[in-house]
Design a protein around this motif. Structure first.
Motif, PDB file in Angstrom:
ATOM      1  N   PHE A   3      13.906  -9.328 -28.073  1.00  0.00           N
ATOM      2  CA  PHE A   3      14.922 -10.364 -28.148  1.00  0.00           C
ATOM      3  C   PHE A   3      14.394 -11.595 -27.417  1.00  0.00           C
ATOM      4  O   PHE A   3      14.155 -11.552 -26.209  1.00  0.00           O
ATOM      5  N   ILE A   4      14.205 -12.657 -28.175  1.00  0.00           N
ATOM      6  CA  ILE A   4      13.604 -13.882 -27.656  1.00  0.00           C
ATOM      7  C   ILE A   4      14.684 -14.945 -27.511  1.00  0.00           C
ATOM      8  O   ILE A   4      15.467 -15.189 -28.441  1.00  0.00           O
ATOM      9  N   GLY A   5      14.729 -15.581 -26.355  1.00  0.00           N
ATOM     10  CA  GLY A   5      15.639 -16.694 -26.129  1.00  0.00           C
ATOM     11  C   GLY A   5      14.860 -17.981 -25.968  1.00  0.00           C
ATOM     12  O   GLY A   5      13.899 -18.031 -25.189  1.00  0.00           O
ATOM     13  N   CYS A  18      12.426 -16.857 -22.941  1.00  0.00           N
ATOM     14  CA  CYS A  18      12.677 -15.533 -22.371  1.00  0.00           C
ATOM     15  C   CYS A  18      12.380 -14.463 -23.406  1.00  0.00           C
ATOM     16  O   CYS A  18      12.677 -14.630 -24.595  1.00  0.00           O
ATOM     17  N   CYS A  19      11.813 -13.356 -22.949  1.00  0.00           N
ATOM     18  CA  CYS A  19      11.575 -12.197 -23.812  1.00  0.00           C
ATOM     19  C   CYS A  19      12.166 -10.960 -23.156  1.00  0.00           C
ATOM     20  O   CYS A  19      11.802 -10.598 -22.033  1.00  0.00           O
ATOM     21  N   LEU A  20      13.121 -10.339 -23.863  1.00  0.00           N
ATOM     22  CA  LEU A  20      13.683  -9.050 -23.474  1.00  0.00           C
ATOM     23  C   LEU A  20      13.220  -8.006 -24.485  1.00  0.00           C
ATOM     24  O   LEU A  20      12.950  -8.336 -25.639  1.00  0.00           O
ATOM     25  N   GLU A  21      13.167  -6.753 -24.062  1.00  0.00           N
ATOM     26  CA  GLU A  21      12.831  -5.670 -24.993  1.00  0.00           C
ATOM     27  C   GLU A  21      13.741  -4.476 -24.753  1.00  0.00           C
ATOM     28  O   GLU A  21      14.079  -4.156 -23.617  1.00  0.00           O
ATOM     29  N   ASP A  24      13.955   2.512 -23.827  1.00  0.00           N
ATOM     30  CA  ASP A  24      14.669   3.666 -23.267  1.00  0.00           C
ATOM     31  C   ASP A  24      16.156   3.380 -23.060  1.00  0.00           C
ATOM     32  O   ASP A  24      16.745   3.728 -22.023  1.00  0.00           O
ATOM     33  N   GLY A  25      16.754   2.706 -24.053  1.00  0.00           N
ATOM     34  CA  GLY A  25      18.194   2.488 -24.017  1.00  0.00           C
ATOM     35  C   GLY A  25      18.669   1.383 -23.114  1.00  0.00           C
ATOM     36  O   GLY A  25      19.868   1.242 -22.873  1.00  0.00           O
ATOM     37  N   GLN A  26      17.742   0.571 -22.598  1.00  0.00           N
ATOM     38  CA  GLN A  26      18.130  -0.557 -21.763  1.00  0.00           C
ATOM     39  C   GLN A  26      17.317  -1.783 -22.136  1.00  0.00           C
ATOM     40  O   GLN A  26      16.230  -1.684 -22.702  1.00  0.00           O
ATOM     41  N   LEU A  27      17.851  -2.952 -21.793  1.00  0.00           N
ATOM     42  CA  LEU A  27      17.122  -4.197 -21.981  1.00  0.00           C
ATOM     43  C   LEU A  27      16.258  -4.458 -20.754  1.00  0.00           C
ATOM     44  O   LEU A  27      16.758  -4.473 -19.628  1.00  0.00           O
ATOM     45  N   ALA A 222      21.113 -12.734 -28.308  1.00  0.00           N
ATOM     46  CA  ALA A 222      20.388 -12.162 -29.446  1.00  0.00           C
ATOM     47  C   ALA A 222      20.561 -10.653 -29.488  1.00  0.00           C
ATOM     48  O   ALA A 222      20.824 -10.060 -30.549  1.00  0.00           O
ATOM     49  N   ALA A 223      20.428 -10.008 -28.324  1.00  0.00           N
ATOM     50  CA  ALA A 223      20.590  -8.553 -28.264  1.00  0.00           C
ATOM     51  C   ALA A 223      22.035  -8.153 -28.571  1.00  0.00           C
ATOM     52  O   ALA A 223      22.286  -7.159 -29.269  1.00  0.00           O
ATOM     53  N   HIS A 224      22.970  -8.918 -28.060  1.00  0.00           N
ATOM     54  CA  HIS A 224      24.393  -8.656 -28.276  1.00  0.00           C
ATOM     55  C   HIS A 224      24.728  -8.728 -29.771  1.00  0.00           C
ATOM     56  O   HIS A 224      25.468  -7.893 -30.299  1.00  0.00           O
ATOM     57  N   TRP A 225      24.174  -9.723 -30.457  1.00  0.00           N
ATOM     58  CA  TRP A 225      24.402  -9.890 -31.900  1.00  0.00           C
ATOM     59  C   TRP A 225      23.755  -8.746 -32.674  1.00  0.00           C
ATOM     60  O   TRP A 225      24.351  -8.168 -33.571  1.00  0.00           O
TER      61      TRP A 225
END
Length: 254
Positions: A3-5, A18-21, A24-27, A222-225
């Protein structure tokens, strides 16, 4: 899934990245950065997301602007629903000086396979892009009465509001409704991302911190959507007229 912001500078300003991934069930927070040139932003995206790797890119900028003048439907709806929070967005049209830059950025993403996703099948892997707007997202994610006013005003007042934003990110997002949550170790995070940020006391440095925190909010949206789709998000506008994706108020669901 990544998930890129992108808190895109609408003219020539630097942009927060920002980059989230989903691991294991978490960001997990992978990177928090800032770049000046569009070419450098695109390079950062290419390095963060490999070709054909699934990801969704959330951009705080109008990347779809079909109207020659006035405001888009999404812009008007932002004032209708979020004006009372002071969270209505700026109007976008083709005659404004930023339009070529923001629209071309969206086209660059499309050329890399990131399709606009004003509708989405929740949790389906793919390459998507959406337009987002941090102010109403922050109001809803943190159940606020008004926006955090960290963009205008005296430096010391902006700094205090930015500290509030970072504390909300650290204290609330890790305990948000499961399963979509940031890893609980954000406050102790120590990596190339250097988060938490040291919120500075000078104007230019404060703006840099603001850009980074806005980009983190974009990535979270992005992750929420992607995870919940329209069940727990609002979509103002559509693919034809331009659109903005905003999380529903925390704790609410359709």
């Amino acid at each position: 899934m990544k998930f890129i912001g992108i808190d895109l500078g609408w003219r020539s300003q630097a942009s927060g990245l920002c980059c989230l991934e989903w691991i294991d069930g978490q960001l997990q927070l992978l990177d928090l950065d800032r770049k000046e040139a569009i070419a450098d932003i695109i390079t950062w995206i290419d390095q963060s997301v490999k070709p054909d790797e699934p990801a969704i890119i959330a951009v705080d900028a109008p990347t779809l602007i079909p109207n020659a003048s006035g405001s888009r439907l999404a812009d008007k709806l932002s004032h209708k629903y979020f004006g009372k929070y002071h969270a209505g967005c700026y109007p976008a049209n083709k005659n404004l000086p930023f339009s070529d830059r923001t629209v071309n950025f969206g086209l660059e993403l499309e050329s890399r396979g990131f399709a606009h996703a004003p509708t989405i099948e929740p949790q389906k892997l793919g390459r998507y892009q959406i337009e987002v707007f941090p102010h109403p997202a922050i109001v809803n994610l943190f159940n606020l009465e008004r926006i955090l006013k960290y963009k205008k005003g005296r430096i010391n007042e902006r700094r205090l509001e930015l500290i509030k934003l970072q504390n909300y990110i650290i204290d609330i997002l890790p305990i948000c409704e499961l399963p979509l949550r940031l890893c609980g170790s954000l406050r102790q995070a120590a990596s190339a991302s250097t988060f938490p940020l040291e919120i500075p006391t000078t104007g230019a440095a404060l703006k840099a911190a603001e850009d980074k925190l806005d980009s983190l909010i974009c990535a979270y949206v992005a992750a929420h959507w992607w995870y919940w789709g329209e069940k727990r998000n609002l979509v103002l506008g559509d693919r034809t007229t331009g659109y903005i994706v905003i999380p529903e108020k925390r704790g609410a669901s359709k």
